[in-house]
Design a protein around this motif. Structure first.
Motif, PDB file in Angstrom:
ATOM      1  N   LEU A  29       1.661  -1.661 -27.810  1.00 55.28           N
ATOM      2  CA  LEU A  29       1.611  -0.220 -28.069  1.00 55.28           C
ATOM      3  C   LEU A  29       2.531   0.548 -27.123  1.00 55.28           C
ATOM      4  CD1 LEU A  29      -2.186   0.477 -28.737  1.00 55.28           C
ATOM      5  CD2 LEU A  29      -0.359   0.044 -30.379  1.00 55.28           C
ATOM      6  N   GLN A  30       2.604   0.114 -25.870  1.00 57.57           N
ATOM      7  CA  GLN A  30       3.495   0.715 -24.873  1.00 57.57           C
ATOM      8  C   GLN A  30       3.363   2.237 -24.820  1.00 57.57           C
ATOM      9  OE1 GLN A  30       7.354  -1.025 -25.997  1.00 57.57           O
ATOM     10  NE2 GLN A  30       7.101  -2.536 -24.377  1.00 57.57           N
ATOM     11  N   THR A  31       2.167   2.688 -24.501  1.00 56.54           N
ATOM     12  CA  THR A  31       1.903   4.124 -24.404  1.00 56.54           C
ATOM     13  C   THR A  31       1.499   4.496 -22.983  1.00 56.54           C
ATOM     14  OG1 THR A  31       0.422   5.900 -25.163  1.00 56.54           O
ATOM     15  CG2 THR A  31      -0.386   3.656 -25.404  1.00 56.54           C
ATOM     16  N   ASP A  32       2.201   5.471 -22.412  1.00 58.17           N
ATOM     17  CA  ASP A  32       1.977   5.848 -21.009  1.00 58.17           C
ATOM     18  C   ASP A  32       0.556   6.337 -20.724  1.00 58.17           C
ATOM     19  OD1 ASP A  32       4.602   5.188 -20.689  1.00 58.17           O
ATOM     20  OD2 ASP A  32       5.318   7.231 -20.305  1.00 58.17           O
ATOM     21  N   PRO A  33      -0.057   7.139 -21.608  1.00 55.68           N
ATOM     22  CA  PRO A  33      -1.387   7.669 -21.269  1.00 55.68           C
ATOM     23  C   PRO A  33      -2.442   6.601 -20.977  1.00 55.68           C
ATOM     24  CG  PRO A  33      -0.452   8.935 -23.055  1.00 55.68           C
ATOM     25  CD  PRO A  33       0.466   7.773 -22.833  1.00 55.68           C
ATOM     26  N   THR A  34      -2.347   5.443 -21.623  1.00 56.85           N
ATOM     27  CA  THR A  34      -3.330   4.397 -21.325  1.00 56.85           C
ATOM     28  C   THR A  34      -3.120   3.847 -19.922  1.00 56.85           C
ATOM     29  OG1 THR A  34      -1.977   2.615 -22.271  1.00 56.85           O
ATOM     30  CG2 THR A  34      -3.500   3.745 -23.757  1.00 56.85           C
ATOM     31  N   VAL A  35      -1.856   3.696 -19.518  1.00 56.07           N
ATOM     32  CA  VAL A  35      -1.553   3.205 -18.171  1.00 56.07           C
ATOM     33  C   VAL A  35      -2.061   4.203 -17.129  1.00 56.07           C
ATOM     34  CG1 VAL A  35       0.265   2.469 -16.584  1.00 56.07           C
ATOM     35  CG2 VAL A  35       0.469   1.983 -19.043  1.00 56.07           C
ATOM     36  N   ILE A  36      -1.804   5.468 -17.377  1.00 48.38           N
ATOM     37  CA  ILE A  36      -2.249   6.522 -16.457  1.00 48.38           C
ATOM     38  C   ILE A  36      -3.766   6.516 -16.323  1.00 48.38           C
ATOM     39  CG2 ILE A  36      -2.411   9.030 -16.175  1.00 48.38           C
ATOM     40  CD1 ILE A  36       0.411   9.167 -17.495  1.00 48.38           C
ATOM     41  N   TYR A  37      -4.453   6.353 -17.447  1.00 45.41           N
ATOM     42  CA  TYR A  37      -5.914   6.309 -17.405  1.00 45.41           C
ATOM     43  C   TYR A  37      -6.383   5.125 -16.568  1.00 45.41           C
ATOM     44  CZ  TYR A  37     -10.780   6.384 -18.972  1.00 45.41           C
ATOM     45  OH  TYR A  37     -12.151   6.439 -19.009  1.00 45.41           O
ATOM     46  N   GLY A  90      -6.425   5.681 -12.792  1.00 48.31           N
ATOM     47  CA  GLY A  90      -7.508   6.503 -12.252  1.00 48.31           C
ATOM     48  C   GLY A  90      -7.035   7.409 -11.143  1.00 48.31           C
ATOM     49  N   ASP A  91      -7.760   7.409 -10.023  1.00 42.68           N
ATOM     50  CA  ASP A  91      -7.406   8.267  -8.881  1.00 42.68           C
ATOM     51  C   ASP A  91      -6.098   7.854  -8.233  1.00 42.68           C
ATOM     52  OD1 ASP A  91      -9.690   9.769  -9.223  1.00 42.68           O
ATOM     53  OD2 ASP A  91     -10.875   8.592  -7.804  1.00 42.68           O
ATOM     54  N   GLY A  92      -5.614   6.655  -8.572  1.00 41.66           N
ATOM     55  CA  GLY A  92      -4.364   6.194  -7.990  1.00 41.66           C
ATOM     56  C   GLY A  92      -3.134   6.843  -8.592  1.00 41.66           C
ATOM     57  N   PHE A  93      -3.306   7.601  -9.682  1.00 44.06           N
ATOM     58  CA  PHE A  93      -2.163   8.264 -10.302  1.00 44.06           C
ATOM     59  C   PHE A  93      -1.883   9.581  -9.595  1.00 44.06           C
ATOM     60  CE2 PHE A  93      -0.424  11.042 -13.741  1.00 44.06           C
ATOM     61  CZ  PHE A  93       0.812  10.410 -13.829  1.00 44.06           C
ATOM     62  N   ASP A  94      -0.640   9.745  -9.120  1.00 43.87           N
ATOM     63  CA  ASP A  94      -0.281  10.943  -8.357  1.00 43.87           C
ATOM     64  C   ASP A  94       0.555  11.922  -9.161  1.00 43.87           C
ATOM     65  OD1 ASP A  94       2.151   9.678  -8.535  1.00 43.87           O
ATOM     66  OD2 ASP A  94       2.435   9.407  -6.370  1.00 43.87           O
ATOM     67  N   GLY A  95       0.633  11.713 -10.479  1.00 41.97           N
ATOM     68  CA  GLY A  95       1.411  12.602 -11.331  1.00 41.97           C
ATOM     69  C   GLY A  95       2.783  12.065 -11.670  1.00 41.97           C
ATOM     70  N   ASN A  96       3.158  10.965 -11.059  1.00 41.35           N
ATOM     71  CA  ASN A  96       4.468  10.373 -11.305  1.00 41.35           C
ATOM     72  C   ASN A  96       4.289   8.913 -11.714  1.00 41.35           C
ATOM     73  OD1 ASN A  96       7.210   9.880 -11.406  1.00 41.35           O
ATOM     74  ND2 ASN A  96       7.429   9.618  -9.185  1.00 41.35           N
ATOM     75  N   LEU A  97       4.559   8.610 -12.973  1.00 42.69           N
ATOM     76  CA  LEU A  97       4.401   7.244 -13.471  1.00 42.69           C
ATOM     77  C   LEU A  97       5.660   6.446 -13.135  1.00 42.69           C
ATOM     78  CD1 LEU A  97       2.368   5.486 -15.073  1.00 42.69           C
ATOM     79  CD2 LEU A  97       3.668   6.056 -17.129  1.00 42.69           C
ATOM     80  N   ARG A  98       5.501   5.393 -12.358  1.00 45.74           N
ATOM     81  CA  ARG A  98       6.629   4.616 -11.867  1.00 45.74           C
ATOM     82  C   ARG A  98       6.748   3.288 -12.615  1.00 45.74           C
ATOM     83  NH1 ARG A  98       4.013   7.207  -7.793  1.00 45.74           N
ATOM     84  NH2 ARG A  98       5.288   8.460  -6.357  1.00 45.74           N
ATOM     85  N   SER A 122       2.218  -3.303 -13.508  1.00 50.18           N
ATOM     86  CA  SER A 122       0.965  -3.698 -12.851  1.00 50.18           C
ATOM     87  C   SER A 122      -0.107  -3.925 -13.919  1.00 50.18           C
ATOM     88  CB  SER A 122       0.512  -2.610 -11.872  1.00 50.18           C
ATOM     89  OG  SER A 122      -0.718  -2.956 -11.278  1.00 50.18           O
ATOM     90  N   ASP A 123      -0.598  -5.146 -13.994  1.00 52.44           N
ATOM     91  CA  ASP A 123      -1.508  -5.510 -15.080  1.00 52.44           C
ATOM     92  C   ASP A 123      -2.873  -4.842 -14.906  1.00 52.44           C
ATOM     93  OD1 ASP A 123      -2.366  -6.774 -17.399  1.00 52.44           O
ATOM     94  OD2 ASP A 123      -3.205  -8.461 -16.277  1.00 52.44           O
ATOM     95  N   SER A 124      -3.408  -4.353 -16.007  1.00 51.69           N
ATOM     96  CA  SER A 124      -4.780  -3.837 -16.074  1.00 51.69           C
ATOM     97  C   SER A 124      -5.190  -3.829 -17.537  1.00 51.69           C
ATOM     98  CB  SER A 124      -4.874  -2.421 -15.493  1.00 51.69           C
ATOM     99  OG  SER A 124      -4.600  -1.441 -16.476  1.00 51.69           O
ATOM    100  N   PRO A 125      -6.484  -3.749 -17.829  1.00 48.13           N
ATOM    101  CA  PRO A 125      -6.917  -3.717 -19.236  1.00 48.13           C
ATOM    102  C   PRO A 125      -6.332  -2.543 -20.019  1.00 48.13           C
ATOM    103  CG  PRO A 125      -8.782  -4.153 -17.789  1.00 48.13           C
ATOM    104  CD  PRO A 125      -7.635  -3.764 -16.904  1.00 48.13           C
ATOM    105  N   TYR A 126      -5.853  -1.503 -19.305  1.00 46.81           N
ATOM    106  CA  TYR A 126      -5.329  -0.308 -19.970  1.00 46.81           C
ATOM    107  C   TYR A 126      -3.801  -0.274 -19.995  1.00 46.81           C
ATOM    108  CZ  TYR A 126     -10.077   1.449 -20.005  1.00 46.81           C
ATOM    109  OH  TYR A 126     -11.432   1.607 -20.240  1.00 46.81           O
ATOM    110  N   ASN A 127      -3.163  -1.323 -19.471  1.00 43.51           N
ATOM    111  CA  ASN A 127      -1.696  -1.353 -19.470  1.00 43.51           C
ATOM    112  C   ASN A 127      -1.200  -1.927 -20.786  1.00 43.51           C
ATOM    113  OD1 ASN A 127       1.042  -1.657 -19.100  1.00 43.51           O
ATOM    114  ND2 ASN A 127       0.855  -2.290 -16.967  1.00 43.51           N
ATOM    115  N   THR A 128      -0.898  -1.023 -21.718  1.00 44.76           N
ATOM    116  CA  THR A 128      -0.471  -1.446 -23.061  1.00 44.76           C
ATOM    117  C   THR A 128       0.993  -1.860 -23.088  1.00 44.76           C
ATOM    118  OG1 THR A 128      -0.140   0.908 -23.580  1.00 44.76           O
ATOM    119  CG2 THR A 128      -2.206  -0.114 -24.309  1.00 44.76           C
TER     120      THR A 128
END
Length: 331
Positions: free
Chosen positions: A238-246, A249-257, A263-269
């Protein structure tokens, strides 16, 4: 016989005087501790109990006379539960009329489309007109209290403006929002076309939450849905940024790098195929409809134009040209 008639007339005069006195009293403004003054009549309250509650809230009303006034109108058992507000100058008769007609005051709370449950809960916790029964409860405890079989409340509550009796429970409001979401989702699911790549209404809800975060533009929702549905059908990421940002969590500082995308996670599409394990926000009705009624097109890519709209492409070459034009300033 004359004595009996005189006695009867005297009684009538006394009753008339008493009725007149009661009517005069019922027309006089009450003394209030403050104005406006709010009080609540609990469900199942008798008039006597309601009078006690009103007096404790600061309404200086004669309980005996108010009870007599209610009984005179055969209204002592017909009062309505709810939250009330009265102002300086209110008379006992007007107060009783409010109680009989159920002229309650209401609080209002708007729960916003696209917000996460964390954002919703912060707004609930700050609302002065709610009774905060959920204070201190974990999300797992809330799910249990609400009877929701899910690992998260994310996506389970319908965004809307809710009216409620002042000082009613925030738990009741959450239950209403959940019932509203189930009604909306079930209605859309029952009318879905054949061939969608969802195994359950929950998967459609997850997709709706992604659409909600990807675009707020009405005209683009069904096209965004088509991109993701087409990708699911083809087995593409799917490759959608909002899932990665979600997932950050609190580790997102407003800049998606770039490292976040790697970085693997269940929400990294970008790294995991299929839908994420849960919704990522509270989708509104338009996104639910889009998820279950994607546009009939073979688009596979989209990029933001910078004006709130998106450019949709069928091939990677088309997409790369659009990215160069709208994101990199190319011609």
């Amino acid at each position: 016989m004359r004595l009996l008639i005189k006695f009867f007339l005297a009684c009538l005069l006394l009753l008339a005087a008493a009725a007149g006195g009661l009517w005069w009293w019922a027309s006089q403004p009450m003394t209030l501790r403050s104005s406006p003054l709010d009080f609540r009549v609990a469900a199942g309250s008798s008039l006597r109990t309601a009078i006690v509650d009103m007096r404790e809230s600061g309404v200086a009303v004669n309980s005996i006379l108010l009870a007599l006034l209610a009984r005179a109108g055969r209204a002592d058992t017909a009062i309505k539960a709810g939250s009330y507000s009265i102002n300086e100058g209110t008379t006992p008769r007007q107060l009783l009329d409010k109680l009989l007609r159920g002229k309650v005051t209401q609080g209002e709370l708007t729960l916003v489309e696209g917000w996460t449950f964390r954002q919703w809960r912060a707004r609930l916790d700050r609302h002065p007109d709610l009774r905060h029964d959920t204070a201190g409860l974990s999300e797992a405890q809330l799910l249990d209290r609400l009877g929701i079989r899910s690992s998260s409340l994310e996506g389970q509550l319908f965004p809307d403006t809710y009216l409620f009796d002042k000082q009613s429970s925030d738990l009741d409001l959450l239950a209403r929002a959940h019932r509203a979401m189930r009604r909306k989702l079930d209605a859309e699911w029952s009318q879905r076309p054949q061939g969608l790549p969802y195994r359950s209404p929950q998967e459609a809800l997850i997709m709706a939450s992604i659409i909600e975060k990807e675009t707020g533009r009405e005209a683009d929702r069904s096209l965004v849905a088509a991109v993701f549905v087409n990708r699911l059908r083809k087995g593409m990421l799917l490759q959608t940024d909002p899932t990665v940002i979600y997932g950050l969590g609190d580790g997102f500082d407003g800049n998606l790098r770039k490292r976040d995308l790697q970085s693997d996670s269940p929400y990294n599409t970008y790294m995991r195929a299929g839908l994420p394990p849960s919704p990522i926000a509270m989708p509104g009705l338009a996104s639910l409809k889009a998820a279950l009624n994607p546009a009939a097109t073979d688009v596979l890519y989209f990029v933001a134009r910078g004006d709130g709209s998106s450019e949709f492409s069928r091939t990677l070459d088309e997409h790369n040209r659009a990215v160069n034009k709208y994101q990199r300033g190319g011609k």
